[in-house]
Design an enzyme around this catalytic site. Sequence first.
Site, short mmCIF file in Angstrom:
data_model
loop_
_atom_site.label_atom_id
_atom_site.label_comp_id
_atom_site.label_asym_id
_atom_site.label_seq_id
_atom_site.Cartn_x
_atom_site.Cartn_y
_atom_site.Cartn_z
CB SER A 118 45.37 34.22 38.23
OG SER A 118 45.71 35.53 38.34
CG HIS A 139 41.56 35.48 34.20
ND1 HIS A 139 42.18 34.33 33.77
CD2 HIS A 139 42.52 36.23 34.79
CE1 HIS A 139 43.46 34.38 34.10
NE2 HIS A 139 43.69 35.52 34.71
CD GLU A 151 40.51 31.66 31.30
OE1 GLU A 151 41.27 32.26 32.09
OE2 GLU A 151 40.68 30.47 31.01
CG ASN A 189 46.86 31.11 34.69
OD1 ASN A 189 47.86 31.47 34.05
ND2 ASN A 189 46.10 31.96 35.35
P1 NAI Z 1 48.52 43.97 42.89
O1 NAI Z 1 49.27 43.48 44.07
O2 NAI Z 1 49.25 44.79 41.86
O3 NAI Z 1 47.29 44.87 43.41
C1 NAI Z 1 46.39 44.44 44.38
C2 NAI Z 1 45.80 45.67 45.05
O4 NAI Z 1 44.72 45.23 45.89
C3 NAI Z 1 46.77 46.44 45.96
O5 NAI Z 1 46.82 47.81 45.56
C4 NAI Z 1 46.18 46.28 47.36
O6 NAI Z 1 46.36 47.42 48.18
C5 NAI Z 1 44.71 46.06 47.05
N1 NAI Z 1 43.95 45.39 48.10
C6 NAI Z 1 44.32 44.32 48.86
N2 NAI Z 1 43.32 43.98 49.71
C7 NAI Z 1 42.30 44.85 49.46
C8 NAI Z 1 41.01 45.03 50.02
N3 NAI Z 1 40.56 44.24 51.00
N4 NAI Z 1 40.23 46.02 49.53
C9 NAI Z 1 40.68 46.83 48.56
N5 NAI Z 1 41.90 46.72 47.99
C10 NAI Z 1 42.70 45.74 48.44
O7 NAI Z 1 47.82 42.72 42.24
P2 NAI Z 1 47.44 42.44 40.70
O8 NAI Z 1 48.60 41.83 40.01
O9 NAI Z 1 46.77 43.64 40.14
O10 NAI Z 1 46.38 41.25 40.86
C11 NAI Z 1 45.05 41.51 41.26
C12 NAI Z 1 44.19 40.31 40.88
O11 NAI Z 1 44.26 40.10 39.48
C13 NAI Z 1 44.63 38.99 41.51
O12 NAI Z 1 43.50 38.23 41.82
C14 NAI Z 1 45.45 38.33 40.41
O13 NAI Z 1 45.46 36.92 40.50
C15 NAI Z 1 44.67 38.77 39.19
N6 NAI Z 1 45.41 38.76 37.93
C16 NAI Z 1 46.68 39.28 37.86
C17 NAI Z 1 47.35 39.30 36.63
C18 NAI Z 1 48.71 39.91 36.52
O14 NAI Z 1 49.35 39.74 35.46
N7 NAI Z 1 49.20 40.65 37.52
C19 NAI Z 1 46.74 38.76 35.40
C20 NAI Z 1 45.37 38.33 35.58
C21 NAI Z 1 44.76 38.31 36.81
#
Ligand code: NAI
Length: 295
Positions: A118, A139, A151, A189
């Site tokens: 993000s 994105h 995006e 953002n």
């Molecule tokens: P989340 O915390 O729900 O999931 C992240 C996952 O990544 C976890 O299951 C974790 O175990 C895993 N993980 C961490 N390190 C790892 C590694 N080295 N190898 C493999 N898996 C690993 O996070 P979320 O919300 O899904 O966000 C993920 C990405 O998406 C971030 O970069 C965030 O900025 C982006 N994003 C999030 C949005 C949202 O609304 N939550 C919207 C748009 C983008």
Amino acid sequence: MNNITVIGSGTMGNGIAHVFAQFGYKVSLVDINKGALEKALATISKNMDRQVAKGMLSEEDKNTAFAKIKTFTSLEEGVRSADLVVEAATENLSVKLDLFRQLDELCKEEAILASNTSSISITKIGAVTARPEKVIGMHFMNPVPVMKLIEVIRGYATSDEVTSLIMDLSKKLDKVPVEVNDYPGFVANRILMPMINEAIYTLYEGVAGIEEIDTVMKLGMAHPMGPLQLADFIGLDVCLSILRVLYDGFGNPKYAPCPLLVNMVEAGFKGIKTGEGFYKYTPGVKEFIVSPQFK
Ligand code: NAI
């Protein structure tokens, strides 16, 4: 391009895996946490069932799509045949840089490496690899199976060829890709977070209450939810960290996070994920009330 690896199976990763599988791609879903992978498969199955109930997918399509997703806890095994990697791991600079260094070593030479970040610079991520021309931002928006926008972020060194491949691929997922350049907050953002911050300042300065601010923006601007409710939905900690990226990246005081936002995050009132932010939420109940902290 047929083999897609999605890294991270949290909120975004499960949705991204869902959409690629739905449109016929073979998906390897990788997470360091086995429990997160199990939870992701259950979520994908439930969300696909919802599409079946709405007549968007047949039962057979659902089964075919679901069978296309394989899960891995080993990065090396999960990326072996990837044509495209979409990284959706935790939003943390060192986690992402470390992952992209490994991806660059493990993936085949022609593989494209995308990040769903993000707020982290695609240019910075690309620079730790030997293939910055093949590193790009994809994105997706939450919830991924529902939201149309992608995006597509071009890092400083991302090639025209890779950009147009990802634009075309996004259309094949029935999404609408928008190409933007890599500057802090990209477009979404950069515009959304100052609006949320301004809503919080409006509350902080006593111009109006929580429901009043949200109602003005909902009914006045036809937004589906008000900015304070949206901030709770996104996570106040996530909003704060993106504002800090904007503030540091531009060095412009207009992006300074409202002290009320900082206090709320420090106190652990992060929105829906902690049960309380501007509003108070009860698990399993749709209705919510203004947080008693603001009474
Ligand atoms: P989340 O915390 O729900 O999931 C992240 C996952 O990544 C976890 O299951 C974790 O175990 C895993 N993980 C961490 N390190 C790892 C590694 N080295 N190898 C493999 N898996 C690993 O996070 P979320 O919300 O899904 O966000 C993920 C990405 O998406 C971030 O970069 C965030 O900025 C982006 N994003 C999030 C949005 C949202 O609304 N939550 C919207 C748009 C983008």
